[in-house]
Design a protein around this motif. Structure first.
Motif, PDB file in Angstrom:
ATOM      1  N   GLN A 124       0.839  -1.194   0.000  1.00  0.00           N
ATOM      2  CA  GLN A 124       0.000   0.000   0.000  1.00  0.00           C
ATOM      3  C   GLN A 124       0.876   1.247   0.000  1.00  0.00           C
ATOM      4  O   GLN A 124       0.391   2.364  -0.078  1.00  0.00           O
ATOM      5  CB  GLN A 124      -0.938   0.007   1.225  1.00  0.00           C
ATOM      6  N   ARG A 125       2.191   1.033   0.103  1.00  0.00           N
ATOM      7  CA  ARG A 125       3.144   2.141   0.091  1.00  0.00           C
ATOM      8  C   ARG A 125       3.524   2.477  -1.348  1.00  0.00           C
ATOM      9  O   ARG A 125       3.292   1.697  -2.259  1.00  0.00           O
ATOM     10  CB  ARG A 125       4.399   1.761   0.886  1.00  0.00           C
ATOM     11  N   HIS A 126       4.115   3.612  -1.549  1.00  0.00           N
ATOM     12  CA  HIS A 126       4.548   4.053  -2.879  1.00  0.00           C
ATOM     13  C   HIS A 126       6.012   3.679  -3.076  1.00  0.00           C
ATOM     14  O   HIS A 126       6.905   4.513  -2.922  1.00  0.00           O
ATOM     15  CB  HIS A 126       4.329   5.557  -3.053  1.00  0.00           C
ATOM     16  N   LEU A 127       6.239   2.417  -3.395  1.00  0.00           N
ATOM     17  CA  LEU A 127       7.592   1.924  -3.605  1.00  0.00           C
ATOM     18  C   LEU A 127       7.947   2.020  -5.084  1.00  0.00           C
ATOM     19  O   LEU A 127       7.068   2.007  -5.951  1.00  0.00           O
ATOM     20  CB  LEU A 127       7.709   0.476  -3.134  1.00  0.00           C
ATOM     21  N   GLN A 128       9.233   2.082  -5.365  1.00  0.00           N
ATOM     22  CA  GLN A 128       9.711   2.134  -6.742  1.00  0.00           C
ATOM     23  C   GLN A 128      10.888   1.189  -6.898  1.00  0.00           C
ATOM     24  O   GLN A 128      11.602   0.909  -5.930  1.00  0.00           O
ATOM     25  CB  GLN A 128      10.139   3.554  -7.120  1.00  0.00           C
ATOM     26  N   SER A 129      11.080   0.722  -8.117  1.00  0.00           N
ATOM     27  CA  SER A 129      12.203  -0.155  -8.415  1.00  0.00           C
ATOM     28  C   SER A 129      12.719   0.150  -9.809  1.00  0.00           C
ATOM     29  O   SER A 129      11.934   0.489 -10.709  1.00  0.00           O
ATOM     30  CB  SER A 129      11.768  -1.623  -8.343  1.00  0.00           C
ATOM     31  N   ASP A 130      14.013   0.012  -9.989  1.00  0.00           N
ATOM     32  CA  ASP A 130      14.621   0.147 -11.313  1.00  0.00           C
ATOM     33  C   ASP A 130      14.511  -1.160 -12.100  1.00  0.00           C
ATOM     34  O   ASP A 130      14.784  -1.185 -13.292  1.00  0.00           O
ATOM     35  CB  ASP A 130      16.103   0.529 -11.184  1.00  0.00           C
ATOM     36  N   ARG A 131      14.118  -2.219 -11.435  1.00  0.00           N
ATOM     37  CA  ARG A 131      14.033  -3.531 -12.073  1.00  0.00           C
ATOM     38  C   ARG A 131      12.750  -3.629 -12.906  1.00  0.00           C
ATOM     39  O   ARG A 131      11.668  -3.332 -12.419  1.00  0.00           O
ATOM     40  CB  ARG A 131      14.049  -4.637 -11.026  1.00  0.00           C
TER      41      ARG A 131
END
Length: 174
Positions: free
Chosen positions: A76-83
């Motif tokens: 529910q969090r605003h996570l980001q990934s370069d993958r």
């Protein structure tokens, strides 16, 4: 039809991690040349589902632990990934599983953590369980099946005992 398999290790007293999420206790079973069936299992799956805390544990390793597999991270969090192989999802487990199936993924590994496993259990979405019991008593931590888990009837497919003392049981939901 999508098949969801919970493949996980737990302490003898039923914990999958320490209270702080630590899994350092699993390393005592790192024996050169023994992967406890992990490679064969990993090759049999198409995609991975995991919770955000479990995802963050994976990020702490030297290398991403799930290469060449699409990973769906519930958060529910605003996570980001370069993958490119990591997708963050916030829908219900049923909606996400339907979306995964629509994308052609058939064999799904439910990695963890505890809250996500419980969500899948609440909707009877786990088809098979491969549980490696580690002969250690942690005394506290994150439970594999917390008291709010619904009753599930299972049948044993097979089990294997390893020289390290690890016992792995493979069950199918009835």
């Amino acid at each position: 039809m999508t098949k969801v398999t919970l493949y996980i290790a737990a302490s003898l007293d039923g914990y999958i991690a320490r209270s702080d999420g630590g899994i350092d206790w699993l390393s005592i079973f790192d024996i050169e040349g023994e992967d406890y069936g992990y490679t064969a299992f990993y090759e049999s799956i198409d995609a991975i589902v995991l919770g955000s805390k479990t995802y963050e544990v994976g990020l702490s390793f030297d290398q991403w632990p799930y290469p060449e597999k699409k990973s769906f991270v519930f958060t529910q969090r605003h996570l980001q990934s370069d993958r490119e192989d990591v997708v963050f999802v916030s829908d219900t487990v049923k909606q996400v599983l339907a979306n995964i199936e629509a994308q052609g993924f058939a064999n799904i590994w439910l990695v963890g953590g505890g809250a996500l496993i419980n969500s899948f259990l609440q909707h009877s979405l786990i088809d098979e369980y491969i549980i490696s019991t580690i002969p250690i008593i942690l005394g506290s931590g994150i439970q594999l099946f917390p008291p709010s888990s619904p009753e599930q009837k299972l049948e044993l497919i097979n089990s294997k005992q390893y020289s390290s003392g690890l016992l792995q049981a493979h069950y199918r939901r009835k």
